[in-house]
Design a protein around this motif. Structure first.
Motif, PDB file in Angstrom:
ATOM      1  N   SER A 215       0.890  -1.337  -0.063  1.00 47.50           N
ATOM      2  CA  SER A 215       0.143  -0.023  -0.004  1.00 47.50           C
ATOM      3  C   SER A 215       0.968   1.331   0.037  1.00 47.50           C
ATOM      4  N   LYS A 216       0.256   2.182  -0.512  1.00 45.50           N
ATOM      5  CA  LYS A 216       1.017   3.456  -0.462  1.00 45.50           C
ATOM      6  C   LYS A 216       0.667   4.127   0.850  1.00 45.50           C
ATOM      7  N   GLY A 217       1.276   5.469   0.749  1.00 48.26           N
ATOM      8  CA  GLY A 217       0.981   6.340   2.124  1.00 48.26           C
ATOM      9  C   GLY A 217       1.660   6.195   3.190  1.00 48.26           C
TER      10      GLY A 217
ATOM     11  N   GLN B 230       2.996   5.483   8.881  1.00 43.74           N
ATOM     12  CA  GLN B 230       1.762   5.718   8.227  1.00 43.74           C
ATOM     13  C   GLN B 230       1.417   7.374   8.106  1.00 43.74           C
ATOM     14  N   ASN B 231       1.271   7.830   6.735  1.00 39.69           N
ATOM     15  CA  ASN B 231       0.894   9.357   6.629  1.00 39.69           C
ATOM     16  C   ASN B 231      -0.381   9.730   7.441  1.00 39.69           C
ATOM     17  N   LYS B 232      -1.167   8.453   7.315  1.00 40.47           N
ATOM     18  CA  LYS B 232      -2.489   8.725   8.203  1.00 40.47           C
ATOM     19  C   LYS B 232      -2.387   8.988   9.634  1.00 40.47           C
ATOM     20  N   ALA B 233      -1.219   8.357  10.114  1.00 41.12           N
ATOM     21  CA  ALA B 233      -0.787   8.411  11.723  1.00 41.12           C
ATOM     22  C   ALA B 233      -0.027   9.768  11.997  1.00 41.12           C
ATOM     23  N   ILE B 234       0.544  10.277  10.830  1.00 38.38           N
ATOM     24  CA  ILE B 234       1.455  11.505  11.037  1.00 38.38           C
ATOM     25  C   ILE B 234       0.457  12.915  11.069  1.00 38.38           C
ATOM     26  N   ASP B 235      -0.488  12.577  10.235  1.00 44.02           N
ATOM     27  CA  ASP B 235      -1.580  13.355  10.320  1.00 44.02           C
ATOM     28  C   ASP B 235      -1.202  14.950  10.165  1.00 44.02           C
TER      29      ASP B 235
ATOM     30  N   ALA C 257       5.614   3.959  -0.922  1.00 44.50           N
ATOM     31  CA  ALA C 257       4.697   2.629  -0.593  1.00 44.50           C
ATOM     32  C   ALA C 257       5.398   1.501  -0.251  1.00 44.50           C
ATOM     33  N   LEU C 258       4.882   0.691   0.676  1.00 47.38           N
ATOM     34  CA  LEU C 258       5.558  -0.580   0.914  1.00 47.38           C
ATOM     35  C   LEU C 258       4.750  -1.607   0.240  1.00 47.38           C
ATOM     36  N   ILE C 259       5.718  -2.606  -0.024  1.00 48.24           N
ATOM     37  CA  ILE C 259       5.354  -3.891  -0.719  1.00 48.24           C
ATOM     38  C   ILE C 259       5.923  -5.172   0.093  1.00 48.24           C
ATOM     39  N   ALA C 260       4.923  -5.999   0.317  1.00 50.58           N
ATOM     40  CA  ALA C 260       5.440  -7.088   1.322  1.00 50.58           C
ATOM     41  C   ALA C 260       5.251  -8.464   0.210  1.00 50.58           C
TER      42      ALA C 260
END
Ligand code: ASP
Length: 443
Positions: A294-296, A343-348, A374-377
């Motif tokens: 996912s990105k972000g 996560q960008n969401k958490a950095i807000d 983005a991270l890819i597993a």
């Protein structure tokens, strides 16, 4: 006789035709004794899910805007189901009761739960199974916290009295009897709890896809389906954004060692994906189980001379994040460098604030933030103790001209996570898939 629990999601109960498919599935497999249903979902792309409409009623009421028209749309959907399934369950009385509760200021949880409640009544009548209200068996404390043991006992006690039953998903009740829902998509959890309490042979989760695919079909053309995946691999992939099943649905069946079978109501002969405790037997040449990403994300790289010998560095770093209520996703490290993945969401929007705090408390020589990551597993037990796996992965990415900004390999060697720029995300996934899956199939 065996016992299976089958949960049917919103698309599998969207209209009478879909519900007829459920009957066929159950007719063919006498072991499916307990059925959990979602509320009717979308029948076509622009359609609305019943649960969304129910929440909409509540917001209208809160804003003192007439809600009756939306409520009428919901009632009509259920009346059409009743007529098309050829059952009579006195829905009108149910609607009146719900409306009465709405006018009295019923909670959003109560309102949202009525989709599953009404649907289960209809499906039970149609299948000629008993109906059990989930309020009786799925329990929460006064604060709304889920009560695991009480629920487990309540289900086992109640289901002893019913050889076959339909149970609404998504909700239960607090000790004072008021309705409480799980988070969205929570019918998956109800199914898992029932499977666990009765010690089911398998928990079937019926949806509109034939199981998990090895990569996102929006990125990779026709990715291969996964025959089997272990709970642990699934956890890694879901963490990275692969989603078919509610995350909290895994725990109850995992501790009871009950496999989950993801099936497709529209293609009932497809075997779907089996999720098991044990790692899957690999096919000839198979190395990975799946790829997700996912990105972000933001990666903050910290450089400090002699960092590796400094005591308390990570504790202080983690403390700063904790003070900002931010979860640390990954923390790959070198000798004098360390990266923090957030996560960008958490950095807000608080990146500058966090960087200042890192500067002040950690006194790094240099600090750099890479946003838009983005991270890819790449996940699979087949990678463990096998030489050359990372070489293959990195070669594939190099050939696709993807620059890797971060690498993290779990100690179990069942996953390799790479951080790439958002713009390279799709290409990177295609390249990995091609190297490990498509390429193998050609050999
Ligand atoms: N109907 C609920 C939702 O839409 C719960 C579920 O379907 O699992 O979230």
């Amino acid at each position: 006789m065996g016992a299976k629990v089958a949960k049917f999601g919103g698309s599998s109960v969207a209209d009478a035709l879909q519900i007829q498919k459920i009957k066929d599935i159950i007719r063919k497999d006498g072991d499916i004794r307990y059925v959990v249903v979602s509320a009717p979902g979308k029948r076509f792309d622009e359609d609305s899910k019943v649960t969304d409409l129910l929440y909409l009623c509540k917001t209208h009421i809160e804003h003192k805007i007439p809600y009756e028209q939306i409520f009428q749309v919901i009632c009509e959907r259920f009346m059409a189901l009743e007529a098309n399934l050829g059952v009579n369950v006195e829905l009108k009385k149910e609607f009146e009761k719900i409306k009465e509760e709405l006018e009295k200021g019923a909670s959003a949880d109560y309102i949202a739960s009525r989709g599953e409640y009404l649907n289960a009544i209809l499906v039970a009548a149609y299948l000629k199974y008993d109906f059990i209200d989930a309020s009786k068996i799925i329990r929460f404390d006064e604060k709304g916290k889920f009560m695991e043991d009480l629920t487990n006992r309540a289900i086992a006690d109640e289901l002893k009295n019913h050889s076959c039953a339909v149970i609404p998903g998504f909700y239960g009740s607090r000790l004072d009897g008021t309705v409480r829902t799980f988070s969205r998509g929570g019918s998956d959890i109800t199914g898992a709890l029932i499977a666990r309490a009765i010690g089911a042979d398998v928990y079937e989760n019926w949806t509109d896809v034939s199981g998990f695919l090895m990569a996102d079909p929006r990125i990779v053309d026709n990715p291969k389906p996964m025959g089997t995946i272990s709970y642990k691999e699934l956890r890694e992939l879901s963490y990275m954004g692969a989603s078919v099943l509610h995350e909290d649905a895994i725990y109850p069946v995992r501790i009871a060692n009950i496999p989950i079978n993801i099936r497709n109501t529209n293609e009932p002969d497809d075997p779907g994906t089996m999720i098991t405790a044990e790692p899957a037997k690999l096919e000839e040449g198979q190395i990975i189980t799946g790829i997700a990403g996912s990105k972000g994300f933001t990666v903050i790289a910290i450089y400090k001379n002699l960092l590796s010998g400094e005591r308390g560095f990570i504790r202080r770093l983690a403390g700063i994040l904790e003070d900002h209520d931010i979860t640390l996703e990954h923390i790959p490290s070198g000798i004098d460098t360390l990266s923090v993945v957030l996560q960008n969401k958490a950095i807000d929007g608080r990146l500058d604030e966090i960087l200042d705090e890192f500067e002040r408390q950690l006194k790094p020589d240099h600090i750099e933030a890479f946003e838009d990551m983005a991270l890819i597993a790449t996940v699979g037990y087949g990678m463990a103790s096998r030489p050359g796996v990372s070489a293959k992965l990195f070669t594939a990415l190099a050939e696709a001209e993807v620059n890797i900004r971060m690498i993290d390999q779990g100690s179990s060697e069942m996953n390799i996570i790479v951080g790439v720029e958002n713009k390279d995300f799709e290409n990177a996934i295609k390249a990995i898939y091609h190297a490990f899956v498509a390429h193998n199939a050609q050999m």
